[in-house]
Design a protein around this motif. Sequence first.
Motif, PDB file in Angstrom:
ATOM      1  N   LEU A   1      -7.531  23.121   4.635  1.00  0.00           N
ATOM      2  CA  LEU A   1      -8.264  23.547   3.447  1.00  0.00           C
ATOM      3  C   LEU A   1      -7.424  23.332   2.188  1.00  0.00           C
ATOM      4  N   ILE A   2      -6.139  23.659   2.265  1.00  0.00           N
ATOM      5  CA  ILE A   2      -5.248  23.448   1.116  1.00  0.00           C
ATOM      6  C   ILE A   2      -5.163  21.963   0.782  1.00  0.00           C
ATOM      7  N   LYS A   3      -4.988  21.140   1.797  1.00  0.00           N
ATOM      8  CA  LYS A   3      -4.918  19.697   1.592  1.00  0.00           C
ATOM      9  C   LYS A   3      -6.224  19.166   1.010  1.00  0.00           C
ATOM     10  N   PHE A   4      -7.337  19.677   1.519  1.00  0.00           N
ATOM     11  CA  PHE A   4      -8.643  19.238   1.035  1.00  0.00           C
ATOM     12  C   PHE A   4      -8.816  19.556  -0.453  1.00  0.00           C
ATOM     13  N   LEU A   5      -8.406  20.757  -0.876  1.00  0.00           N
ATOM     14  CA  LEU A   5      -8.532  21.144  -2.278  1.00  0.00           C
ATOM     15  C   LEU A   5      -7.663  20.258  -3.167  1.00  0.00           C
ATOM     16  N   LEU A   6      -6.457  19.924  -2.683  1.00  0.00           N
ATOM     17  CA  LEU A   6      -5.574  19.051  -3.456  1.00  0.00           C
ATOM     18  C   LEU A   6      -6.144  17.637  -3.577  1.00  0.00           C
ATOM     19  N   GLU A   7      -6.807  17.200  -2.515  1.00  0.00           N
ATOM     20  CA  GLU A   7      -7.330  15.829  -2.498  1.00  0.00           C
ATOM     21  C   GLU A   7      -8.758  15.715  -3.038  1.00  0.00           C
ATOM     22  N   TRP A   8      -9.396  16.831  -3.304  1.00  0.00           N
ATOM     23  CA  TRP A   8     -10.806  16.816  -3.661  1.00  0.00           C
ATOM     24  C   TRP A   8     -11.164  15.814  -4.768  1.00  0.00           C
ATOM     25  N   PRO A   9     -10.470  15.788  -5.910  1.00  0.00           N
ATOM     26  CA  PRO A   9     -10.847  14.827  -6.963  1.00  0.00           C
ATOM     27  C   PRO A   9     -10.747  13.376  -6.478  1.00  0.00           C
TER      28      PRO A   9
ATOM     29  N   PHE B   1       0.818  -1.205   0.000  1.00  0.00           N
ATOM     30  CA  PHE B   1       0.000   0.000   0.000  1.00  0.00           C
ATOM     31  C   PHE B   1       0.854   1.258   0.000  1.00  0.00           C
ATOM     32  N   ALA B   2       0.485   2.202  -0.864  1.00  0.00           N
ATOM     33  CA  ALA B   2       1.024   3.549  -0.748  1.00  0.00           C
ATOM     34  C   ALA B   2       0.424   4.180   0.499  1.00  0.00           C
ATOM     35  N   ASN B   3       1.208   4.952   1.238  1.00  0.00           N
ATOM     36  CA  ASN B   3       0.690   5.541   2.462  1.00  0.00           C
ATOM     37  C   ASN B   3       1.317   6.899   2.726  1.00  0.00           C
ATOM     38  N   ASN B   4       0.461   7.868   2.969  1.00  0.00           N
ATOM     39  CA  ASN B   4       0.893   9.195   3.387  1.00  0.00           C
ATOM     40  C   ASN B   4      -0.227   9.777   4.238  1.00  0.00           C
ATOM     41  N   LYS B   5       0.071  10.068   5.502  1.00  0.00           N
ATOM     42  CA  LYS B   5      -0.985  10.497   6.414  1.00  0.00           C
ATOM     43  C   LYS B   5      -1.596  11.833   6.027  1.00  0.00           C
ATOM     44  N   TYR B   6      -0.915  12.594   5.178  1.00  0.00           N
ATOM     45  CA  TYR B   6      -1.442  13.895   4.757  1.00  0.00           C
ATOM     46  C   TYR B   6      -2.334  13.794   3.523  1.00  0.00           C
ATOM     47  N   PHE B   7      -2.165  12.724   2.738  1.00  0.00           N
ATOM     48  CA  PHE B   7      -2.918  12.575   1.489  1.00  0.00           C
ATOM     49  C   PHE B   7      -3.525  11.172   1.407  1.00  0.00           C
TER      50      PHE B   7
END
Length: 381
Positions: free
Chosen positions: A138-146, A64-70
Amino acid sequence: MVAVIKLIFFGSNMLHRFGGAEESAYRILNGLTNVDILVVAGVRKDVDDKFGVYDYRNVIRVPFANNKYFLYICYFINTFRTKRVFHSIESDILFAQMRAAMAINAFNGPSAYFFRSENDLNVYRTYRKGLLRRITFLIKFLLEWPFFIFFCAENNRAVQKAKLLVANSEFLATAIKKRFNKDAVIFYPPIDIKAISDIQIPLLKEKRYIMMVGSEKVKGVEIFLKIAHMMPEHEFLLVGKSHKQEKIGNVTYHPFVQDPFKLYNTAKILLVPSILEETFGRVSVEAQAVGIPALVSNRGGLPETVPSLDYVVDDIYDIESWVNRIINILNNYEFHSRKVKEYVQKFDMYSGLEKLLKAVYETTGVKLYAKSGAEKNVDNA
């Protein structure tokens, strides 16, 4: 002669003693007989054997790819890695938890979706306070939105496809009905209450600590430390996977141990000051099973784990409320110890497992059998 059923159990971190979800899965499998078990586990590089490893025999590891921020970008990647695995395996039934949708959608057969957290409800939120932290979120959310939209679509499809939805509390079953308009069977995390209740623990005068389990801020660590600061005459114990053993002031820090009852033996009271909407509180049930009163925050399914609202703190940031309830318990300890021990008998795993297996049969047509109380090893896992 009872036919042997092929069962796949899928989940992220399934191989390691990482938390309550993994322990619940292990105990479910441990309670079955006449079943050929295959564990398909998402494996992360940041989770190693220091957490302890379950003794499953038949395992497929999915890197599994894993990154707690994304998390949702990783989910997108891991979905395709999981699909490749399921294209080459067959089974009579699938149980899935912790990123369950990617397995359910890839599996060609009946499945049970075990809901474990807010993520399974398509919830994306932050519990962090402060302007800078919220801007970062909010920045993280926008990056992850799609990728979050991808996750929601996949998760909605899995909820519709699964033959059975399983919630680990009344709180979660209600949330599933509200979110997806689907009914879920309630199956509390399997805990061998009878065996735990027989464990002999020291008397109150021999105990030392007011205890908490957790190392993350969302688990209420800062609240716990403020309580300790207001009660300097008492010793506190903070147990967590990221802690090293040390003492600062009246707080002792301790890493996780394989046998939690070695630490429960030293605890007078357990605090669960979680900020999260916890779907259940396994640790509070385990502690109460040996007569350790638990105080919990009014979050999610935590109030279900204690006998009454006397053990629930509504305003979790009101430190005085925690302190007053702790003092009340200590002043009438034997009464509270008996009360909580009697209450948690309702969570015993054997009656709950029979209920789950009945629901599996009624919704999937697959007949699974529970072991007798004497059989407790994962002989075929």
